[in-house]
Structures are given as C-alpha cells and as structure tokens.
Design a protein around this motif. Structure first.
Motif, PDB file in Angstrom:
ATOM      1  N   ASN A  20     -20.763  64.178  -1.020  1.00  0.00           N
ATOM      2  CA  ASN A  20     -20.813  64.189   0.443  1.00  0.00           C
ATOM      3  C   ASN A  20     -21.684  63.081   1.026  1.00  0.00           C
ATOM      4  O   ASN A  20     -21.774  62.945   2.254  1.00  0.00           O
ATOM      5  CB  ASN A  20     -21.329  65.543   0.944  1.00  0.00           C
ATOM      6  N   LEU A  21     -22.347  62.299   0.175  1.00  0.00           N
ATOM      7  CA  LEU A  21     -23.253  61.259   0.650  1.00  0.00           C
ATOM      8  C   LEU A  21     -22.763  59.879   0.233  1.00  0.00           C
ATOM      9  O   LEU A  21     -22.164  59.713  -0.838  1.00  0.00           O
ATOM     10  CB  LEU A  21     -24.670  61.488   0.104  1.00  0.00           C
ATOM     11  N   LYS A  22     -23.046  58.894   1.069  1.00  0.00           N
ATOM     12  CA  LYS A  22     -22.747  57.513   0.738  1.00  0.00           C
ATOM     13  C   LYS A  22     -23.869  56.910  -0.105  1.00  0.00           C
ATOM     14  O   LYS A  22     -25.019  57.340  -0.015  1.00  0.00           O
ATOM     15  CB  LYS A  22     -22.579  56.677   2.017  1.00  0.00           C
ATOM     16  N   ASP A  23     -23.520  55.925  -0.927  1.00  0.00           N
ATOM     17  CA  ASP A  23     -24.543  55.164  -1.642  1.00  0.00           C
ATOM     18  C   ASP A  23     -25.276  54.274  -0.640  1.00  0.00           C
ATOM     19  O   ASP A  23     -24.654  53.624   0.202  1.00  0.00           O
ATOM     20  CB  ASP A  23     -23.904  54.285  -2.721  1.00  0.00           C
ATOM     21  N   THR A  24     -26.600  54.221  -0.725  1.00  0.00           N
ATOM     22  CA  THR A  24     -27.393  53.434   0.217  1.00  0.00           C
ATOM     23  C   THR A  24     -28.462  52.646  -0.522  1.00  0.00           C
ATOM     24  O   THR A  24     -28.896  53.027  -1.619  1.00  0.00           O
ATOM     25  CB  THR A  24     -28.086  54.337   1.262  1.00  0.00           C
ATOM     26  N   TRP A  25     -28.882  51.516   0.108  1.00  0.00           N
ATOM     27  CA  TRP A  25     -29.970  50.719  -0.428  1.00  0.00           C
ATOM     28  C   TRP A  25     -31.304  51.345  -0.044  1.00  0.00           C
ATOM     29  O   TRP A  25     -31.476  51.859   1.059  1.00  0.00           O
ATOM     30  CB  TRP A  25     -29.935  49.298   0.129  1.00  0.00           C
ATOM     31  N   VAL A  26     -32.271  51.244  -0.955  1.00  0.00           N
ATOM     32  CA  VAL A  26     -33.643  51.684  -0.688  1.00  0.00           C
ATOM     33  C   VAL A  26     -34.539  50.461  -0.738  1.00  0.00           C
ATOM     34  O   VAL A  26     -34.502  49.681  -1.694  1.00  0.00           O
ATOM     35  CB  VAL A  26     -34.120  52.724  -1.723  1.00  0.00           C
ATOM     36  N   TRP A  27     -35.353  50.276   0.316  1.00  0.00           N
ATOM     37  CA  TRP A  27     -36.283  49.145   0.407  1.00  0.00           C
ATOM     38  C   TRP A  27     -37.603  49.565  -0.236  1.00  0.00           C
ATOM     39  O   TRP A  27     -38.377  50.319   0.331  1.00  0.00           O
ATOM     40  CB  TRP A  27     -36.482  48.761   1.868  1.00  0.00           C
ATOM     41  N   ARG A  28     -37.836  49.075  -1.465  1.00  0.00           N
ATOM     42  CA  ARG A  28     -38.989  49.542  -2.236  1.00  0.00           C
ATOM     43  C   ARG A  28     -40.320  49.045  -1.707  1.00  0.00           C
ATOM     44  O   ARG A  28     -41.376  49.514  -2.123  1.00  0.00           O
ATOM     45  CB  ARG A  28     -38.823  49.115  -3.703  1.00  0.00           C
ATOM     46  N   ALA A  29     -40.298  48.103  -0.768  1.00  0.00           N
ATOM     47  CA  ALA A  29     -41.549  47.597  -0.215  1.00  0.00           C
ATOM     48  C   ALA A  29     -42.134  48.531   0.840  1.00  0.00           C
ATOM     49  O   ALA A  29     -43.257  48.316   1.294  1.00  0.00           O
ATOM     50  CB  ALA A  29     -41.326  46.218   0.406  1.00  0.00           C
ATOM     51  N   ASP A  30     -41.379  49.569   1.224  1.00  0.00           N
ATOM     52  CA  ASP A  30     -41.861  50.526   2.213  1.00  0.00           C
ATOM     53  C   ASP A  30     -41.778  51.924   1.633  1.00  0.00           C
ATOM     54  O   ASP A  30     -40.793  52.270   0.970  1.00  0.00           O
ATOM     55  CB  ASP A  30     -41.034  50.431   3.498  1.00  0.00           C
ATOM     56  N   ILE A  31     -42.784  52.751   1.893  1.00  0.00           N
ATOM     57  CA  ILE A  31     -42.836  54.089   1.313  1.00  0.00           C
ATOM     58  C   ILE A  31     -41.674  54.951   1.776  1.00  0.00           C
ATOM     59  O   ILE A  31     -41.239  55.867   1.083  1.00  0.00           O
ATOM     60  CB  ILE A  31     -44.196  54.761   1.659  1.00  0.00           C
ATOM     61  N   ASN A  32     -41.124  54.649   2.967  1.00  0.00           N
ATOM     62  CA  ASN A  32     -39.997  55.408   3.493  1.00  0.00           C
ATOM     63  C   ASN A  32     -38.656  54.859   3.021  1.00  0.00           C
ATOM     64  O   ASN A  32     -37.614  55.440   3.325  1.00  0.00           O
ATOM     65  CB  ASN A  32     -40.033  55.420   5.026  1.00  0.00           C
ATOM     66  N   GLY A  33     -38.671  53.728   2.313  1.00  0.00           N
ATOM     67  CA  GLY A  33     -37.430  53.141   1.824  1.00  0.00           C
ATOM     68  C   GLY A  33     -36.611  52.443   2.878  1.00  0.00           C
ATOM     69  O   GLY A  33     -35.447  52.116   2.644  1.00  0.00           O
ATOM     70  N   ILE A  34     -37.202  52.200   4.046  1.00  0.00           N
ATOM     71  CA  ILE A  34     -36.487  51.578   5.155  1.00  0.00           C
ATOM     72  C   ILE A  34     -37.008  50.164   5.365  1.00  0.00           C
ATOM     73  O   ILE A  34     -38.215  49.933   5.394  1.00  0.00           O
ATOM     74  CB  ILE A  34     -36.657  52.404   6.447  1.00  0.00           C
ATOM     75  N   PHE A  35     -36.068  49.215   5.532  1.00  0.00           N
ATOM     76  CA  PHE A  35     -36.462  47.820   5.722  1.00  0.00           C
ATOM     77  C   PHE A  35     -37.167  47.634   7.053  1.00  0.00           C
ATOM     78  O   PHE A  35     -36.790  48.210   8.071  1.00  0.00           O
ATOM     79  CB  PHE A  35     -35.226  46.916   5.666  1.00  0.00           C
ATOM     80  N   SER A  36     -38.213  46.807   7.032  1.00  0.00           N
ATOM     81  CA  SER A  36     -38.903  46.432   8.263  1.00  0.00           C
ATOM     82  C   SER A  36     -39.476  45.037   8.086  1.00  0.00           C
ATOM     83  O   SER A  36     -39.787  44.603   6.971  1.00  0.00           O
ATOM     84  CB  SER A  36     -40.030  47.428   8.594  1.00  0.00           C
ATOM     85  N   THR A  37     -39.604  44.316   9.201  1.00  0.00           N
ATOM     86  CA  THR A  37     -40.170  42.972   9.132  1.00  0.00           C
ATOM     87  C   THR A  37     -41.641  43.030   8.725  1.00  0.00           C
ATOM     88  O   THR A  37     -42.147  42.108   8.087  1.00  0.00           O
ATOM     89  CB  THR A  37     -40.032  42.276  10.494  1.00  0.00           C
ATOM     90  N   LYS A  38     -42.330  44.118   9.089  1.00  0.00           N
ATOM     91  CA  LYS A  38     -43.736  44.262   8.735  1.00  0.00           C
ATOM     92  C   LYS A  38     -43.909  44.325   7.219  1.00  0.00           C
ATOM     93  O   LYS A  38     -44.779  43.650   6.651  1.00  0.00           O
ATOM     94  CB  LYS A  38     -44.325  45.516   9.376  1.00  0.00           C
TER      95      LYS A  38
END
Length: 294
Positions: free
Chosen positions: A209-227
């Motif tokens: 039921n879920l799509k495959d998604t990328w995880v941004w390992r540089a953030d604890i939440n796994g979400i990309f950010s410029t910071k």
C-alpha cells in the motif's frame, strides 16, 4: 603583497561583471588562485610574489602541483608564459574540488557526477511496495550499502541481477516471501554467506500500500532541506581543509618538536583544560597560564 602590487600598478586585476569588480586572488584552504589580465607583466609579478613569500616566511610552495592557464591567448603564448613561470599548462576544462571549471554550468551532464555523489553518500530508499528499487543495485538495505557490494559472490551467480525488489518474491496471506534464483547450486563455502544474506533481507518488510521513497540521511527526519545540505557541505569542507593541512604539514622545514606540536594542535591532542576534563583529570590544582581574577 598582492595589494601592494596592485596599488603600485605592478599587477592588473581581472574585472568581473558589468560593475567591473576587480578580482586578483581567491583562497580556499591551502590553495591560492591568482586572477589577472593575460600579460607577461602579470606573470612576472606573480612569480616575484611567490618567491618573496618563500623567502620571507621560510615556507615552501608546492610548485609541482601549481599550474598556469590563460583564456583568450594563443597556445604559443600560453606555452611561453607557462615555461617562464616554470609551471605545467592548465588544460580547460578542469576539475577543482570535484566541480568542473570551464564548462557550461547550465548543462545537466556537468552536475551529474556531483548529484551521484550526494545520492551515494546521503540518500537511501525507504521500502514500500518495491516497484521502484533495484534489488541488487540500489541502496535500500538497513546499512545503506547495495547488496551487490555486500555480497559480491552471490551477486555474480544470481539470475536476477537487474530485477526490482517487487519481482524478487510475492505477497501471500502470510506476508511477503522471497523467491531467489541462482544460475547454479551454491557451493559449501557459499552456504554461510547465503544464510547471512537471507537473515539481512528477511527483516525488510514490504508494504503493497506504500510507494518507495527516498530518505535524506543528512536529516534526522529523512526530509531534504537546504539547511541540512549546507551543513553537509560545511562539514565536508572542514574535513578537506584538515586533510590538506595534515598533508602539507610534514613538508614544512621546521624542527621536529615544532612539527609534533603542530600535529597535536590540529588533532586537538594538546593537554588543555577541556581535554584533561574529558579524561577525568582534575585541573583545579594545576597552575593556570594566566592569573585568575578575584
């Protein structure tokens, strides 16, 4: 020295933009880049500056890694200037700190190596239904390392090298079950490797039921950010600066005791109060360098 050379009209700076902003020196870590008008007068001035720097400070410049380049001049002039400067001729385009210089920055192909570097270091897949992830090639396992790199012996004999995860098994009422196919039977020494392999992939739970998604390992939440991206670049620059400093430290002609002190300083190994406290050494009774104020 460069400011004095410019103010005394011994060096003509390179003018940038519509406002004609003069640029003559850029420095990063232990690297120095001279910019200026493509003239022999500038070449001679830079050579004098470098020689004067060595004589005044007693430090050696790594001329073996230095290069000379010019834009808008004939190849004959460039070769003559490089020979006078006693440097190798810089060929365009070239790479500096992994970034291509002298090419069209609007072309996607220019940035592909840098993007791949970020993907390899900072991204990994979060498993969903497994229809976007290559089983062997992509970094979807828990430790972020592709299975082909963790288990090269099994990868070589797999009949499913280019398969996505979703094609490596099926969903049943009891859940997901793997269906691994090999080009031949496993040898005895491969059985232990295969056991570890099965243990590792068995902990991965697919969800239809879920799509495959990328995880941004540089953030604890796994979400990309410029910071977080800025912090990664900042940390990488700091490590490169330290590496270059260590690399060039031992080329400096100073007494061994001074070299040892500099090495300990760069590694933060000097017995400062903070470092002694980390080792649980009491510093209250030690004599401070400066008298404490009442």
């Amino acid at each position: 020295m460069m400011r004095e050379a410019v103010s005394n009209q011994c060096f003509t700076s390179f003018l940038v933009g519509s406002n004609k902003v003069p640029v003559d020196v850029l420095q990063y870590a232990n690297d120095t880049i001279f910019f200026g008008e493509a003239s022999m007068a500038n070449v001679k001035t830079v050579k004098v500056i470098l020689k004067s720097f060595e004589m005044v400070f007693g430090l050696r410049i790594n001329f073996a890694k230095s290069k000379f380049g010019a834009i808008g001049q004939s190849e004959e002039w460039c070769l003559y200037a490089a020979k006078y400067f006693n440097r190798a001729l810089l060929q365009f385009p070239f790479c500096y700190l992994g970034i291509p210089i002298g090419v069209n920055p609007k072309r996607k192909v220019v940035w592909d190596p840098i993007i791949r570097k970020f993907e390899d270091r900072l991204n990994r897949w979060m498993m969903g239904r497994g229809d976007q992830i290559l089983f062997w090639e992509d970094a979807w396992a828990e430790d972020g390392i592709p299975l082909k790199d963790q288990f090269p012996d099994l990868y070589r004999i797999s009949s499913q090298r280019n398969h996505i995860v979703a094609d490596m098994g099926s969903f049943f009422e009891s859940g997901w079950e793997w269906n691994l196919l090999w080009r031949r039977n496993l040898f005895d020494y491969e059985m232990g490797i295969a056991s570890n392999f099965i243990d590792q992939i068995s902990i991965i739970r697919l969800n239809s039921n879920l799509k495959d998604t990328w995880v941004w390992r540089a953030d604890i939440n796994g979400i990309f950010s410029t910071k977080s991206t800025y912090q990664v670049l900042k940390d990488e620059q700091a490590s490169e600066v330290q590496y270059l400093a260590f690399q060039q430290l031992w080329d400096i002609k100073i007494p061994p005791r001074a070299l040892s002190f500099a090495w300990r300083l760069l590694w933060d190994r000097l017995p400062t109060k903070d470092n002694l406290a980390k080792r649980q050494i009491q510093t209250d009774r030690l004599m401070p360098f400066l008298p404490q104020q009442a």
